[in-house]
Design a protein around this motif. Structure first.
Motif, PDB file in Angstrom:
ATOM      1  N   TRP A 147      10.966 -21.735  -6.835  1.00 32.60           N
ATOM      2  CA  TRP A 147       9.620 -22.291  -7.003  1.00 32.60           C
ATOM      3  C   TRP A 147       9.095 -23.017  -5.772  1.00 32.60           C
ATOM      4  N   MET A 148       9.783 -24.092  -5.423  1.00 29.69           N
ATOM      5  CA  MET A 148       9.254 -24.948  -4.357  1.00 29.69           C
ATOM      6  C   MET A 148       9.425 -24.336  -2.970  1.00 29.69           C
ATOM      7  N   GLN A 149      10.129 -23.214  -2.882  1.00 31.83           N
ATOM      8  CA  GLN A 149      10.327 -22.573  -1.579  1.00 31.83           C
ATOM      9  C   GLN A 149       9.564 -21.263  -1.475  1.00 31.83           C
ATOM     10  N   ASN A 150       8.718 -20.987  -2.466  1.00 35.59           N
ATOM     11  CA  ASN A 150       8.096 -19.667  -2.507  1.00 35.59           C
ATOM     12  C   ASN A 150       6.678 -19.700  -1.958  1.00 35.59           C
ATOM     13  N   PRO A 151       6.463 -19.062  -0.793  1.00 34.53           N
ATOM     14  CA  PRO A 151       5.142 -19.120  -0.167  1.00 34.53           C
ATOM     15  C   PRO A 151       4.177 -18.022  -0.644  1.00 34.53           C
ATOM     16  N   ASN A 152       4.617 -17.180  -1.564  1.00 39.93           N
ATOM     17  CA  ASN A 152       3.744 -16.080  -1.982  1.00 39.93           C
ATOM     18  C   ASN A 152       2.608 -16.595  -2.858  1.00 39.93           C
ATOM     19  N   GLY A 153       1.391 -16.144  -2.525  1.00 47.20           N
ATOM     20  CA  GLY A 153       0.216 -16.585  -3.269  1.00 47.20           C
ATOM     21  C   GLY A 153       0.143 -15.893  -4.613  1.00 47.20           C
ATOM     22  N   ILE A 154      -0.426 -16.564  -5.600  1.00 46.92           N
ATOM     23  CA  ILE A 154      -0.439 -15.952  -6.932  1.00 46.92           C
ATOM     24  C   ILE A 154      -1.452 -14.813  -7.017  1.00 46.92           C
ATOM     25  N   ILE A 155      -2.559 -14.938  -6.313  1.00 45.01           N
ATOM     26  CA  ILE A 155      -3.518 -13.820  -6.315  1.00 45.01           C
ATOM     27  C   ILE A 155      -2.926 -12.650  -5.533  1.00 45.01           C
ATOM     28  N   GLN A 156      -2.276 -12.997  -4.420  1.00 52.28           N
ATOM     29  CA  GLN A 156      -1.615 -11.972  -3.611  1.00 52.28           C
ATOM     30  C   GLN A 156      -0.615 -11.174  -4.448  1.00 52.28           C
ATOM     31  N   MET A 157       0.196 -11.893  -5.227  1.00 54.30           N
ATOM     32  CA  MET A 157       1.217 -11.210  -6.030  1.00 54.30           C
ATOM     33  C   MET A 157       0.578 -10.311  -7.080  1.00 54.30           C
ATOM     34  N   THR A 158      -0.523 -10.796  -7.669  1.00 49.96           N
ATOM     35  CA  THR A 158      -1.221  -9.984  -8.657  1.00 49.96           C
ATOM     36  C   THR A 158      -1.768  -8.712  -8.015  1.00 49.96           C
ATOM     37  N   LEU A 159      -2.415  -8.892  -6.843  1.00 45.84           N
ATOM     38  CA  LEU A 159      -2.988  -7.732  -6.157  1.00 45.84           C
ATOM     39  C   LEU A 159      -1.902  -6.751  -5.748  1.00 45.84           C
ATOM     40  N   GLU A 160      -0.752  -7.288  -5.345  1.00 45.92           N
ATOM     41  CA  GLU A 160       0.326  -6.407  -4.906  1.00 45.92           C
ATOM     42  C   GLU A 160       0.890  -5.597  -6.072  1.00 45.92           C
ATOM     43  N   GLN A 161       0.776  -6.152  -7.268  1.00 45.21           N
ATOM     44  CA  GLN A 161       1.166  -5.401  -8.460  1.00 45.21           C
ATOM     45  C   GLN A 161       0.334  -4.126  -8.578  1.00 45.21           C
ATOM     46  N   PHE A 162      -0.919  -4.257  -8.126  1.00 45.95           N
ATOM     47  CA  PHE A 162      -1.813  -3.101  -8.203  1.00 45.95           C
ATOM     48  C   PHE A 162      -1.807  -2.293  -6.919  1.00 45.95           C
ATOM     49  N   GLY A 163      -0.800  -2.528  -6.082  1.00 49.30           N
ATOM     50  CA  GLY A 163      -0.616  -1.675  -4.919  1.00 49.30           C
ATOM     51  C   GLY A 163      -1.308  -2.127  -3.647  1.00 49.30           C
ATOM     52  N   ALA A 164      -1.887  -3.361  -3.654  1.00 53.25           N
ATOM     53  CA  ALA A 164      -2.487  -3.856  -2.415  1.00 53.25           C
ATOM     54  C   ALA A 164      -1.395  -4.061  -1.378  1.00 53.25           C
ATOM     55  N   ASP A 165      -1.731  -3.797  -0.119  1.00 50.64           N
ATOM     56  CA  ASP A 165      -0.691  -3.815   0.898  1.00 50.64           C
ATOM     57  C   ASP A 165      -0.573  -5.166   1.591  1.00 50.64           C
ATOM     58  N   SER A 166      -1.536  -5.474   2.444  1.00 46.96           N
ATOM     59  CA  SER A 166      -1.474  -6.779   3.111  1.00 46.96           C
ATOM     60  C   SER A 166      -2.724  -7.567   2.734  1.00 46.96           C
ATOM     61  N   VAL A 167      -2.502  -8.620   1.990  1.00 44.30           N
ATOM     62  CA  VAL A 167      -3.611  -9.426   1.506  1.00 44.30           C
ATOM     63  C   VAL A 167      -3.947 -10.487   2.559  1.00 44.30           C
ATOM     64  N   PRO A 168      -5.218 -10.586   2.969  1.00 38.79           N
ATOM     65  CA  PRO A 168      -5.573 -11.610   3.963  1.00 38.79           C
ATOM     66  C   PRO A 168      -5.305 -13.018   3.410  1.00 38.79           C
ATOM     67  N   PRO A 169      -4.962 -13.962   4.296  1.00 40.24           N
ATOM     68  CA  PRO A 169      -4.548 -15.302   3.863  1.00 40.24           C
ATOM     69  C   PRO A 169      -5.534 -15.973   2.897  1.00 40.24           C
ATOM     70  N   TRP A 170      -6.839 -15.836   3.158  1.00 44.61           N
ATOM     71  CA  TRP A 170      -7.788 -16.581   2.332  1.00 44.61           C
ATOM     72  C   TRP A 170      -7.859 -16.040   0.918  1.00 44.61           C
ATOM     73  N   LEU A 171      -7.297 -14.851   0.704  1.00 44.38           N
ATOM     74  CA  LEU A 171      -7.367 -14.255  -0.634  1.00 44.38           C
ATOM     75  C   LEU A 171      -6.040 -14.396  -1.380  1.00 44.38           C
TER      76      LEU A 171
END
Lengths: 329, 451
Positions: free
Chosen positions: A161-185
């Motif tokens: 948890w406290m060491q995980n830098p992955n964004g929650i929107i990023q993870m959701t988008l990656e579930q749908f096959g997004a490749d590299s999510v820009p930082p602001w998203l």
């Protein structure tokens, strides 16, 4: 407050100079302390934000608005702004909503009402450092949250948890096959989310108490009339409680926004230097890093603080515009 | 002592009763000086003790000094929390102590900030030379030829291993606890990690290749990662130097983090993690790698002498071995985490203050300090006496001969944070190692102010 007091006095009666002097004498200790430790540093900070300084004050060059220009060009500033914005966006509405619901529930005539009021308020009066340390244990690998998730058969995140830098929107988008999510998203990281939950938990109680006070101001006969007209509980909440609480909601949201934009202690205690991967570096933490950790120095840090003040001020104006119109009705 | 490294991601500990101890410490020198000599010079010394034990040793050390120098009265001002923050503000306000300690990482900031008095002339007059100290420690407090602080003590990184698994020692490795080397195969009970490979008796790795080989063997036997570390720059940098890379070029004019050597080192370091040979301390539910080792969750960790006290407190019955860091393609390298006594440039009593610094870092003071508290002495001359008392710490001390200072130029503390952030992103799979190094290079060029 001092000026408000003086003004009402003046408008009420012709000024009596003796009272006036006595008033100032009584105010003097508080005012002097306030001026020395609050006003003084604020203006001094504004002053040195136009200087390039090192931590020891041995370098001190006037640079005009260079610090401000440099900040607006700095990816660190925008990263911290983004983190703080996500933090505020996540925490303020949630804690307001929870606080309101808790207040309405705790305002009803139920058994053990004062127990619940105390229990919900308790986190707010506990030391935030102690609570942060406890949450650090809770969020550890095989800690309480992990046990809960394992019990429910939900996969736990890796890294922890406290060491995980992955964004929650990023993870959701990656579930749908997004490749590299820009930082602001990317959205708040799991680590930041964990701190947000802690923050909601501790402050919702404070908001509840403020809402409870506001609820006392709503006359009971309004509800009585509404029930006679056949309005349901939900309808009463939506059309009576919420509109009449508007000034209180404005107060709570403003307080929450200021609080979340100033979050520091939990970051300081719970993360290693605003990590993982800078996703918990908030604006105030960045000020600390630049000012005290041999970053750009106190001048730059002061300029950051001034910008933070500007951001909070603008947000307050916006909130007042949307929420603060009850007086005109 | 330089315990910052160990505690930097631990909850900050408060030592209850420290204030009482501090008050007692301040009162002690006064009571010793009942018969006040004429013309006593008062010298203020500030330092950040890592524990009440360190503070007590420091107090008695200063008492010895004052007994020998009746004309100097030392006022000891220990600061247990936020030492650097307090020191910076004290220096800015002109109220800092005459003698203060400062770490190797922020050292260039202190030197370039002009708050330290240069020491070369005073050292020449007192007959002190830089070659009386370990070279890596002197380098941390030098700018050009001028020295700005004398090293108080130091810590190096070593490899801590489970002696029940690694039964064949190296030339310098030592074992603490248990029945060392007599019959290692017969005593596997102490460590849970040991049981699956009891009687195997692997050799302690001395090179990157050997480390990978034994780690692979252990992983295949136990199904667990034998090494526990973290995505932290203060560990990777040792591998960076072992692989022939560096942060700042030899001549100090450019940033050279992004090189093929650095990439090979990062691929080795990160590769251990990717291949399941190593895991992070957070993933095994530990506070830091040493904690994982004490809990029996690791067979190898890369830590320093601070682990010894931690093990005595948290796992007193668990035997462990200490070896030098494995050598890379460019040979041996480890990090020297050190701290120096600096002379405040604004001090009114510089002569007396330097007398104090010279004594504390001299043979007598250093002997009393290092044997009393257990930290590594910064003078090789004291090494023999020290090892008599702490023979098991030899691998750490040997590292002093080739250790590189833990230092990243002016602004290094700030850059360290950014470098950690890049490593964390790498370990979380957000970027590859080449991008990580390119980002580090860019951030370093932006943050580090080259001399």
């Amino acid at each position: 407050m001092a000026t408000a007091l003086a003004r009402t006095k003046r408008s009420r009666s012709p000024m009596e100079s003796e009272d006036m002097i006595a008033g100032w004498v009584f105010l003097a200790p508080a005012f002097i302390i306030f001026a020395t430790f609050i006003f003084g540093p604020i203006f001094y900070s504004l002053w040195i934000s136009f200087y390039e300084r090192n931590s020891f004050g041995t370098i001190n060059n006037f640079v005009g608005i260079d610090n401000y220009r440099q900040i607006l060009d700095s990816p660190d500033f925008w990263n911290a702004f983004r983190n703080t914005a996500w933090f505020s966006l996540g925490v303020v509405p949630t804690q307001t909503a929870i606080g309101l619901v808790l207040a309405v529930l705790a305002n009803r005539k139920i058994r053990g009402k004062s127990f619940f009021r105390t229990a919900f308020y308790f986190p707010s009066i506990s030391s935030s450092v102690v609570i942060s340390l406890i949450f650090l244990w809770i969020y550890q690998r095989n800690g309480l949250v992990d046990i809960l998730f394992n019990g429910l058969n939900i996969p736990v995140p890796n890294p922890v948890w406290m060491q995980n830098p992955n964004g929650i929107i990023q993870m959701t988008l990656e579930q749908f096959g997004a490749d590299s999510v820009p930082p602001w998203l990317r959205g708040p990281s799991i680590a930041l989310m964990s701190i947000m939950l802690l923050n909601i938990w501790t402050t919702a109680g404070t908001m509840m108490v403020i809402f409870l006070a506001g609820l006392q101001d709503i006359p009971g006969d309004v509800y009585e009339a509404a029930s006679l007209d056949g309005a349901s509980r939900v309808r009463q909440f939506r059309d009576i409680t919420v509109p009449l609480l508007r000034p209180v909601i404005l107060f709570v949201v403003t307080l929450g926004t200021i609080g979340t934009f100033q979050v520091f202690d939990q970051i300081f205690v719970m993360t290693s230097d605003g990590g993982p991967a800078r996703t918990t570096t908030t604006l105030v933490y960045l000020i600390y890093q630049e000012g005290f950790k041999f970053g750009e120095g106190p001048g730059y840090a002061s300029a950051l603080a001034t910008i933070l003040f500007g951001i909070i001020f603008v947000l307050f104006l916006v909130q007042r515009h949307f929420l603060g119109q009850t007086e005109n009705r | 002592m330089v315990e910052d490294i160990r505690f930097h991601r631990l909850p900050r500990r408060t030592f209850v009763g420290m204030g009482v101890a501090g008050a007692a410490a301040l009162a002690l020198p006064v009571s010793l000086r009942n018969a006040r000599a004429q013309d006593v010079t008062e010298v203020r010394l500030t330092q950040s003790p890592s524990s009440p034990a360190e503070q007590n040793v420091m107090t008695s050390l200063l008492a010895t000094f004052m007994a020998q120098h009746p004309d100097i009265q030392v006022n000891y001002e220990p600061v247990t929390q936020q030492y650097n923050t307090k020191l910076q503000t004290d220096l800015a306000a002109g109220t800092a102590a005459d003698v203060f300690t400062f770490g190797s990482l922020p050292s260039p900031d202190f030197i370039q900030g002009g708050v330290l008095a240069p020491l070369n002339d005073r050292m020449a007059a007192a007959g002190i030379t830089t070659d009386q100290f370990y070279p890596g420690l002197i380098a941390a407090f030098q700018q050009g030829e001028e020295l700005y602080g004398l090293p108080k003590d130091f810590s190096t990184l070593g490899m801590i291993y489970d002696p029940a698994i690694f039964a064949t020692p190296t030339d310098t490795s030592t074992v603490i606890g248990g029945t060392p080397s007599a019959s290692p195969a017969a005593s596997p009970a102490a460590s849970p990690a040991a049981s699956p490979v009891a009687g195997e008796g692997l050799a302690v790795p001395t090179t990157w290749d050997e480390l990978r080989t034994v780690a692979t063997q252990l992983r295949d036997q136990t199904g667990q990662a034998p090494i526990v570390f973290g995505p932290s720059f203060d560990r990777y940098i040792a591998f960076l130097y072992q692989g022939g890379g560096s942060v700042i070029s030899e001549d100090g004019t450019s940033i050279v983090i992004d090189t093929p050597e650095a990439l090979a080192a990062l691929d080795f370091y990160h590769g251990l993690y990717v291949d399941g040979l190593a895991t992070t301390f957070t993933e095994v539910g530990a506070q830091w790698p040493g904690d994982a080792f004490a809990k029996g969750l690791a067979s190898i960790v890369f830590e320093g002498p601070w682990l010894i006290g931690f093990m005595a407190e948290n796992a007193p019955n668990k035997p462990y071995g200490i070896a030098e860091m494995p050598a890379g393609p460019a040979g041996k390298a480890t990090m020297a985490f050190t701290e120096a006594y600096g002379l405040n440039a604004a001090s009114d009593v510089q002569d007396a203050a330097f007398t104090l610094i010279a004594w504390l870092t001299g043979v007598e003071g250093m002997t009393q300090w290092s044997t009393g508290f257990g930290v590594l002495p910064s003078r090789p001359e004291v090494a023999a006496v020290y090892l008599e008392q702490f023979p098991e710490r030899e691998p750490f001390l040997v590292g002093g001969e080739y250790a590189r200072p833990w230092q990243l130029g002016s602004g290094g503390e700030r850059f360290n944070t950014e470098a950690n952030a890049e490593l964390q992103a790498l370990f979380a799979g957000q970027q590859d190692s080449a991008t990580t190094l390119a980002n580090m290079q860019a951030r370093a060029e932006e943050i580090i102010r080259l001399g």
